[in-house]
Design a protein around this motif. Structure first.
Motif, PDB file in Angstrom:
ATOM      1  N   LEU A 155       0.831  -1.201   0.000  1.00 53.25           N
ATOM      2  CA  LEU A 155       0.000   0.000   0.000  1.00 53.25           C
ATOM      3  C   LEU A 155       0.869   1.257   0.000  1.00 53.25           C
ATOM      4  N   PRO A 156       0.411   2.324  -0.595  1.00 51.71           N
ATOM      5  CA  PRO A 156       1.170   3.581  -0.557  1.00 51.71           C
ATOM      6  C   PRO A 156       1.130   4.192   0.844  1.00 51.71           C
ATOM      7  N   ASN A 157       2.184   4.932   1.175  1.00 50.89           N
ATOM      8  CA  ASN A 157       2.258   5.641   2.456  1.00 50.89           C
ATOM      9  C   ASN A 157       1.911   7.100   2.215  1.00 50.89           C
ATOM     10  N   LEU A 158       0.738   7.517   2.633  1.00 47.84           N
ATOM     11  CA  LEU A 158       0.261   8.868   2.360  1.00 47.84           C
ATOM     12  C   LEU A 158       0.296   9.680   3.650  1.00 47.84           C
ATOM     13  N   ALA A 159       1.309  10.551   3.788  1.00 42.43           N
ATOM     14  CA  ALA A 159       1.426  11.401   4.970  1.00 42.43           C
ATOM     15  C   ALA A 159       0.520  12.608   4.817  1.00 42.43           C
ATOM     16  N   VAL A 160      -0.284  12.895   5.833  1.00 46.12           N
ATOM     17  CA  VAL A 160      -1.240  14.005   5.753  1.00 46.12           C
ATOM     18  C   VAL A 160      -0.991  15.039   6.851  1.00 46.12           C
ATOM     19  N   MET A 161       0.133  14.907   7.605  1.00 42.51           N
ATOM     20  CA  MET A 161       0.475  15.879   8.637  1.00 42.51           C
ATOM     21  C   MET A 161       1.944  16.220   8.529  1.00 42.51           C
ATOM     22  N   ASP A 162       2.302  17.463   8.892  1.00 36.79           N
ATOM     23  CA  ASP A 162       3.711  17.838   8.894  1.00 36.79           C
ATOM     24  C   ASP A 162       4.308  17.588  10.270  1.00 36.79           C
ATOM     25  N   GLU A 163       5.551  18.063  10.477  1.00 39.92           N
ATOM     26  CA  GLU A 163       6.256  17.769  11.720  1.00 39.92           C
ATOM     27  C   GLU A 163       5.613  18.407  12.942  1.00 39.92           C
ATOM     28  N   ARG A 164       4.767  19.425  12.721  1.00 40.67           N
ATOM     29  CA  ARG A 164       4.078  20.073  13.843  1.00 40.67           C
ATOM     30  C   ARG A 164       2.646  19.564  14.006  1.00 40.67           C
TER      31      ARG A 164
END
Length: 874
Positions: free
Chosen positions: A301-310
């Motif tokens: 499955l793809p890894n979809l990041a929806v948040m930044d470091e903060r």
């Protein structure tokens, strides 16, 4: 058991003050010990080594009760081993505590209106070193207050030059052996500290959250999933069900609509899913959940990041730019508006991880980090315990250890900080990656730069048992003092610090584990068993108790509660009790010295000793053997309790009291008993010294005139036992105890004198009549003696004349009243126990309680009736 002649007698010691004042004694004594080098260790010595490292406290920290507890146990072990003739090294030092220290300095900068970025990396690190020099390490002074016998000349710091060389060496070795690698994985991320953090830096607590059930898809393809983190649905890349779940079999391999996003995601079958939990279907967000990441890896499955470091939403759409908690509410509202919310539960109490430093909620995050491949290292760490090279004490803790090392995940070792050991890897302009050892030249030239991350603090502290000795060089200290004899630490870091030391020690030191024994203790709690915390209002500063009661009292209280692997409740009342014990030792020793107690010359021949003398020497040797056995088994509570009862009960309350008539009479028997008492005090103070070093040092040097208990010989069991003397004094104790109980029942004051007639002829008690009378305050029977009570005990008889000591009529009325109350209690209990209807309904514990009341009432009736029978007639 006598002291050897290695210590030269000092000048005659002054008499003891009338009262013990810890504040006037402890600081001066400790300075003297350090100045004379008693705690230092010599690698050139031919003595057998005994090594313990201090679990390095954070440089930002201060002494709390947990430290005081652990240090007391270690100090007791090392002091005893030093007295036994070992070359003893208790290795001190501190941990640089990466994230904690950086936070402290960043808060200082914030008060100046600056951030670390205003200074730049180099200047910021210099500022941290400046803070460390000025403010860090206050714990060292507090350790001295407690009496820690550490080798101060060997003090180390995890960021000093030698330890930094060790860190770089082992990193390079692990990297070359392909046990360190860089990869994208899910880690614990703190959006406030902006760094990955270790598992041990995550604190879990029960938070009020919300559980929302969301309908994905529609019609025949509808699946309901539940989540406490609705904001992560924006990053879902699948829904997972169990392969054997027939409810969703028709959907596996198809795609369903992901609400709010316009995307379609697959339904996959994975055995990780529990079909019995909830709806049996789970949302899969590989970039924001460790379990989901594993599912994603298995199914591509793809890894979809929806948040930044903060933890701010980065997904395109109406939620972009919102903080995660703001987005959670907004997303639930949007789903509700579309009719996608099937159920909502608020509050939903669940366990949530928080950063131990700033208390921010942890965010699982997919991130490119450095990792240690722990599989082969963890196997070695497990095997070392299984094959007996390392023993875990108590043994009951072994399954917890195996449960951890046998299932250990790869270890994320990189931290996005500036304070710490910088990762020794350089990147080139064309994708080159070079790991640099301590003796290698770092690549230079345009486009080359070093990795900006630093290593997890546990990486350097994992090297502690050998890096502190000078490794990677094969120093004399490494040869002499590695491996450590024992590690004393809390069971709460068994999985973190202990496991890492085991892995690194076995790897770096050619299969030799870092210690022979792991002795695990529990955590200090308040007197009600509750965890100590500032937020609970029950945290205690041990320095306050030391100021009030003395360090010995704090130490003895902690040691007396230390059962292996078990939490330790402690309250101020117990410290007061230990202070009273120290005072008792002081006063009894002062009395002994005033009555000629001495260690001069050999012990008199046994045939010159009284039964009382032989009894106490027999008990003394038995106590030496008992204490030794408890030390070898790390039973600090039991050895402390044995010493307490021997000192207070047998020496002070029995031997000293029974010997007073001998001392008062003088002559040769008094000289014999004075030498015996001196011997008993000498050995007893040595036995007590490792746990209560200050008061014992003062008393022992006064008693013996020798230099110091710290370097005295540890007592040995001479094997002397005298069963006949123990039996004989046992009879004396029986008589005294029984008469004391009777006196108390009659309401007599302990010091009140009573005429008595003792019939002891023909018994072993006859030689002890004077002592018995002295202890019980019994005067001789005069011509007007009239026995009002006669007590048969231990084959003898004690007749007492109470006619002039109590108001007989008033005593009769009091006892009659007590008897009536006991008979009433008995009648009530019998009534309930004879009621079949009551017995049929009452719980077992209630019935047992009533039976107990009946038993007590019957015993009271028997006792009071006997007392009434002893009262004289009108």
């Amino acid at each position: 058991m006598t002291e050897n002649s290695s210590q030269q007698p000092a000048a005659p010691a002054p008499e003891l003050p009338t009262q013990y004042a810890p504040a006037e004694v402890e600081g001066k004594l400790y300075e003297r010990w350090v100045e004379r080098g008693y705690f230092e260790a010599d690698e050139k010595s031919d003595k057998e080594p005994y090594t313990i490292v201090i679990p390095p406290p954070n440089v930002t920290g201060s002494l709390h009760l947990g430290h005081a507890f652990e240090h007391t146990l270690i100090d007791a072990l090392t002091r005893r081993k030093r007295m036994q003739g070992y070359e003893t090294l208790w290795q001190p030092g501190m941990d640089h505590a990466g994230i904690a220290t950086q936070n402290v300095v960043e808060r200082e900068l914030a008060r100046e209106g600056k951030s670390r970025h205003d200074l730049g990396r180099e200047a910021f690190v210099e500022r941290v070193w400046q803070w460390k020099a000025e403010s860090g390490g206050q714990i060292s002074g507090q350790m001295k207050r407690l009496g820690d016998g550490v080798a101060w000349s060997r003090e180390r710091f995890t960021m000093d030059e030698g330890l930094s060389r060790a860190v770089q060496t082992i990193f390079k070795k692990l990297y070359d052996d392909e046990l360190i690698y860089r990869a994208e994985r899910i880690i614990n991320w703190c959006p406030r500290c902006l760094t990955a953090i270790s598992d041990i830096e995550v604190e879990y607590q029960e938070d009020d959250g919300e559980l929302v059930s969301i309908r994905y898809g529609s019609g025949d393809s509808e699946i309901v999933v539940a989540t406490t983190r609705a904001e992560t649905m924006l990053g879902d890349t699948a829904v997972a069900v169990h392969p054997d779940d027939e409810r969703y079999a028709h959907l596996v391999g198809t795609e369903i609509e992901l609400p709010l996003t316009g995307r379609r995601i697959p339904v996959v079958a994975d055995e990780h899913v529990d079909p019995e939990f909830g709806t049996g279907a789970v949302k899969v967000t590989p970039a924001h959940d460790p379990n989901d990441f594993e599912i994603g890896q298995r199914h591509g499955l793809p890894n979809l990041a929806v948040m930044d470091e903060r933890a701010v939403i980065t997904a395109h759409g109406p939620f972009q730019g919102l903080d995660r908690l703001e987005a959670r509410s907004a997303i639930v509202a949007a789903l509700r508006a579309e009719g996608r919310i099937v159920a909502e539960k608020r509050p939903y109490v669940h366990s949530v991880g928080h950063c131990s430093r700033c208390k921010t909620t942890i965010e699982p995050r997919l991130s490119l980090q450095w990792w240690v491949k722990v599989g082969p290292l963890a196997k070695e760490a497990g095997d070392a315990v299984r094959d007996g090279r390392v023993k875990i004490h108590p043994k009951e803790m072994e399954p917890r250890y195996f449960g951890w090392v046998d299932n250990l995940h790869d270890w994320c070792i990189s931290r996005q900080l500036w304070w710490g050991h910088r990762i020794p890897v350089w990147y080139g302009p064309n994708g080159e990656v070079v790991c640099v050892g301590p003796d290698d030249e770092a690549p230079t030239g345009e486009g080359w730069h070093q990795d900006t991350d630093v290593l997890d603090t546990w990486f350097s502290s994992g090297l502690w048992p050998f890096s502190t000795l000078g490794w990677p060089e094969q120093t004399p200290s490494v040869e002499k003092f590695y491996p450590n004899s024992v590690l004393v630490t809390g069971y709460d870091i068994l999985f973190f610090w202990v496991a890492r030391m085991m892995m690194f020690g076995l790897y770096a030191m050619d299969g030799t584990p870092p210690f022979h024994t792991i002795a695990l203790h529990g955590m200090v709690r308040d007197q009600f068993g509750k965890k100590m915390s500032k937020s609970f209002g029950n945290a205690v500063n041990p320095l306050d108790w030391m100021d009030e009661y003395g360090s010995d009292a704090v130490r003895f209280t902690l040691a007396r509660g230390a059962n292996p692997g078990v939490d330790v409740p402690i309250g101020e009342d117990w410290v007061q009790g230990s202070r009273n014990f120290a005072n008792k030792i002081w006063n009894a020793t002062r009395f002994a010295l005033m009555n000629g107690a001495t260690v001069e010359g050999e012990l008199p021949p046994v045939e010159q000793m009284s039964a009382t003398d032989r009894w106490i020497l027999s008990r003394l040797n038995a106590t030496v053997a008992e204490v030794d056995a408890y030390y070898e088994d790390y039973q600090f509570a039991k050895l402390s309790d044995a010493l307490f009862h021997f000192a207070w009960d047998e020496v002070f309350d029995w031997y000293v009291e029974l010997s007073k008539t001998t001392f008062f009479a003088g002559g040769e028997p008094a000289k014999v008993s004075a030498r015996v008492l001196g011997e008993v005090l000498d050995v007893m103070l040595r036995l007590l010294h490792p746990v209560v070093p200050f008061v014992t040092e003062t008393l022992w040097t006064t008693l013996t005139g020798k230099e110091s208990l710290v370097i005295a010989d540890w007592p040995k069991d001479s094997g002397f036992r005298d069963a006949e003397a123990e039996k004989e004094i046992g009879l004396v104790q029986q008589v005294v105890t029984e008469v004391r109980r009777f006196r108390s029942d009659q309401g007599l004051q302990s010091g009140q004198k009573v005429p008595a007639q003792l019939t002891l002829d023909g018994t072993a008690l006859a030689p002890h009549e004077a002592a018995i009378r002295q202890v019980l305050r019994l005067t001789p029977a005069g011509e007007d003696f009239h026995a009002t009570a006669s007590l048969p005990v231990a084959g003898a008889r004690v007749a007492l004349d109470l006619s002039g000591t109590i108001d007989v009529e008033a005593e009769r009325k009091r006892l009659a009243k007590d008897l009536a109350a006991a008979e009433k209690e008995k009648a009530q209990a019998l009534g309930k126990l004879g009621n079949e209807a009551f017995l049929a309904k009452a719980p077992d514990n209630v019935v047992d309680k009533i039976r107990g009341r009946l038993s007590k009432a019957e015993a009271d009736i028997e006792r009071i009736t006997a007392q009434l029978a002893t009262l004289p007639e009108k």
